[in-house]
Design a protein around this motif. Structure first.
Motif, mmCIF file in Angstrom:
data_model
loop_
_atom_site.group_PDB
_atom_site.id
_atom_site.type_symbol
_atom_site.label_atom_id
_atom_site.label_comp_id
_atom_site.label_asym_id
_atom_site.label_seq_id
_atom_site.Cartn_x
_atom_site.Cartn_y
_atom_site.Cartn_z
ATOM 1 N N TYR A 136 -4.699 34.214 52.777
ATOM 2 C CA TYR A 136 -5.602 33.128 52.373
ATOM 3 C C TYR A 136 -5.494 32.764 50.889
ATOM 4 O O TYR A 136 -6.328 32.023 50.375
ATOM 5 C CB TYR A 136 -7.045 33.526 52.702
ATOM 6 C CG TYR A 136 -7.200 34.068 54.109
ATOM 7 C CD1 TYR A 136 -6.878 33.281 55.220
ATOM 8 C CD2 TYR A 136 -7.640 35.366 54.328
ATOM 9 C CE1 TYR A 136 -7.006 33.780 56.510
ATOM 10 C CE2 TYR A 136 -7.771 35.874 55.622
ATOM 11 C CZ TYR A 136 -7.441 35.074 56.702
ATOM 12 O OH TYR A 136 -7.564 35.571 57.973
ATOM 13 N N VAL A 175 -4.912 28.792 50.236
ATOM 14 C CA VAL A 175 -5.647 27.854 51.078
ATOM 15 C C VAL A 175 -6.526 26.914 50.248
ATOM 16 O O VAL A 175 -6.875 25.823 50.689
ATOM 17 C CB VAL A 175 -6.502 28.622 52.118
ATOM 18 C CG1 VAL A 175 -7.290 27.672 53.002
ATOM 19 C CG2 VAL A 175 -5.617 29.500 52.976
ATOM 20 N N SER A 215 -8.237 33.291 60.991
ATOM 21 C CA SER A 215 -7.480 32.181 60.413
ATOM 22 C C SER A 215 -8.407 31.321 59.568
ATOM 23 O O SER A 215 -9.621 31.268 59.806
ATOM 24 C CB SER A 215 -6.828 31.321 61.499
ATOM 25 O OG SER A 215 -7.798 30.606 62.247
ATOM 26 N N GLU A 269 -8.080 27.405 57.604
ATOM 27 C CA GLU A 269 -7.245 26.218 57.392
ATOM 28 C C GLU A 269 -8.030 25.178 56.603
ATOM 29 O O GLU A 269 -9.194 24.903 56.901
ATOM 30 C CB GLU A 269 -6.842 25.644 58.753
ATOM 31 C CG GLU A 269 -6.095 24.329 58.687
ATOM 32 C CD GLU A 269 -5.938 23.683 60.061
ATOM 33 O OE1 GLU A 269 -5.254 22.638 60.132
ATOM 34 O OE2 GLU A 269 -6.507 24.210 61.055
#
Length: 462
Positions: free
Chosen positions: A155, A158, A239, A241
């Motif tokens: 991460y 991101v 996850s 995003e």
């Protein structure tokens, strides 16, 4: 054999302009007459002043006013509560941090310290290379570069916040995901909740505040939930995003798929040693990147020392300051000085605050037969208006000597209370000493001297 002192450009070169480094530089220069230089690549004052303790505490104050208005209305005041103006606060915060930075700079320069406002790295046992290409020589080098926020590898790119970025945001997010269960995560969760953001705090462990006393953990966790934070333990991301509109899509191991305006990783800090040239200079490093030092903050290279978070001993600003002062006394003052890292008080600025000093119940039981004194109750100020949040006062006492081994408090103002309690614990006060002290009534803290019978006794586990 070291070269004569006169052959060096400086007696001391400090890399890092935070609290520990500045204290060492000032004492070495102003009190002991050393020729001192310092390099800081970002802003003078370091993490605590610029993007840590100080701006965080000001945000705690800001968030607390919302709760104060709610309590005032419950007491009978006619209150018209509006929306928090983040940018109005942010402008004042920026001005205050600029003021503090200038004070740090001015105080160091007034003490005779030369400041290089650029990155510096170690080029040898007695050499420091500046970002502009200059190389200066120095008899002693002090590494005081502190720590840096850690984000798990998947991460890191991101676009999520760390504690470095929260103070630079242009707006207050409508909802926020806070990753982590340490004190920074808990503080930020309640700060943003108090400012009007819907907060979800996600922690992969079974309980927040790992390493703190179990009863303190439980009380703070309960308070977080009561304040409105959605606390999710035993939960981790699978996850994350960033969407085209700037928001984040987060999926967790419980099967949830949610959208957040912002994500903050408060998943620990690591020593800020990358690229400093320490390994090349032969300095022994730990597995986490920390600088390994002895009781006098000296590395295996006699001319190189380190203090503060970069050594990963106790990551607290007052500890770094004490280490920096002790370094200057030892190396330049001829006063060999060790820092005692036992019984160091600390606080977590949640609502209510948590304060702790000494051993937790679990730690104490490894070495002692103990008595535990615990009082949990709704404080007068908030129970009057029906609030459910409880205060907690806890003493961990050695059965054999009666000495108070640990004190743990969850209550409004616990950060202030634990400083005073810390003096007693550091001095070796016994439970009898606490009992002999007459209470101040009506206060919450009188419970510290009114708990007469143990809540439980625990036999030594070791």
């Amino acid at each position: 054999m070291s070269a004569p002192l006169a052959s060096f450009d400086y007696d001391l070169f400090v890399i890092g302009g935070g609290s520990g480094g500045v204290r060492a530089a000032r004492i070495a220069s102003s009190e002991y007459g050393a020729k001192v230089a310092m390099a800081e690549e970002y802003r003078m004052g370091g993490t605590c002043v610029i993007r840590g303790c100080v701006p965080k505490k000001l945000m705690v104050f800001a968030a607390g006013h919302g709760q104060s208005m709610d309590e005032g209305a419950a007491y009978g005041w006619q209150v018209e509560k509006g929306r928090f103006d983040w940018m109005a606060f942010r402008h004042k915060l920026d001005a205050e941090l600029n003021r503090l930075e200038s004070i740090y700079t001015r105080n160091a320069e007034s003490a005779g310290v030369t400041i290089y406002h650029q990155r510096a790295t170690i080029a040898g046992a007695h050499e420091v290379k500046l970002a502009d290409g200059r190389v200066v020589t120095t008899k002693h080098i002090l590494i005081a570069t502190g720590g840096t926020p850690f984000i798990p590898e998947p991460y890191r790119n991101v676009g999520a916040w760390t504690s470095n970025e929260v103070f630079l945001a242009d707006k207050l997010p409508a909802n926020l995901l806070v990753m982590g269960g340490g004190f920074i995560a808990c503080e930020m969760a309640e700060i943003y909740q108090g400012l009007g953001t819907q907060v979800t705090q996600m922690y992969r462990g079974a309980q927040i505040l790992r390493g703190f006393d179990a009863d303190l953990q439980e009380h703070v966790a309960a308070a977080l939930v009561q304040q409105g934070v959605a606390l999710e333990v035993n939960t981790d991301l699978v996850s994350l995003e960033k969407l085209e509109d700037g928001r984040f899509r987060a999926k967790d191991n419980q099967g949830r798929d949610r959208i957040f305006e912002a994500v903050l990783f408060a998943t620990g800090r690591t020593p800020n040693t990358k690229g400093l040239g320490l390994e090349e200079a032969g300095v022994t490093m730990g597995k986490g990147g920390e600088v390994i030092v002895d009781d006098y903050s000296q590395t295996n290279i006699p001319s190189i020392f380190a203090v503060g978070d970069v050594t990963d001993r106790i990551q607290l600003t007052p500890v770094a300051i004490r280490e920096g002062h002790a370094f200057a006394d030892t190396v330049f003052g001829g006063k060999t000085t060790k820092v005692d890292h036992t019984n160091v008080p600390s606080a977590v600025f949640t609502r209510p605050e948590a304060g702790t000093v000494g051993l937790t119940e679990a730690e104490a039981a490894k070495e002692h037969d103990i008595d535990v004194y615990l009082a949990s109750f709704r404080p007068m100020q908030t129970s009057f208006i029906g609030a459910e949040t409880k205060a907690m006062f806890k003493l961990v006492v050695d059965q054999a000597s009666g000495r108070v081994l640990g004190c743990h408090i969850v209550a409004p103002g616990a950060g202030e209370l634990i400083q005073i309690a810390g003096v007693a614990v550091k001095m070796g006060a016994t439970k009898a000493d606490f009992d002999a002290t007459i209470a101040v009534h009506p206060t919450m803290s009188e419970e510290l001297v009114l708990m007469k019978k143990p809540t439980r006794s625990v036999s030594r586990q070791g």
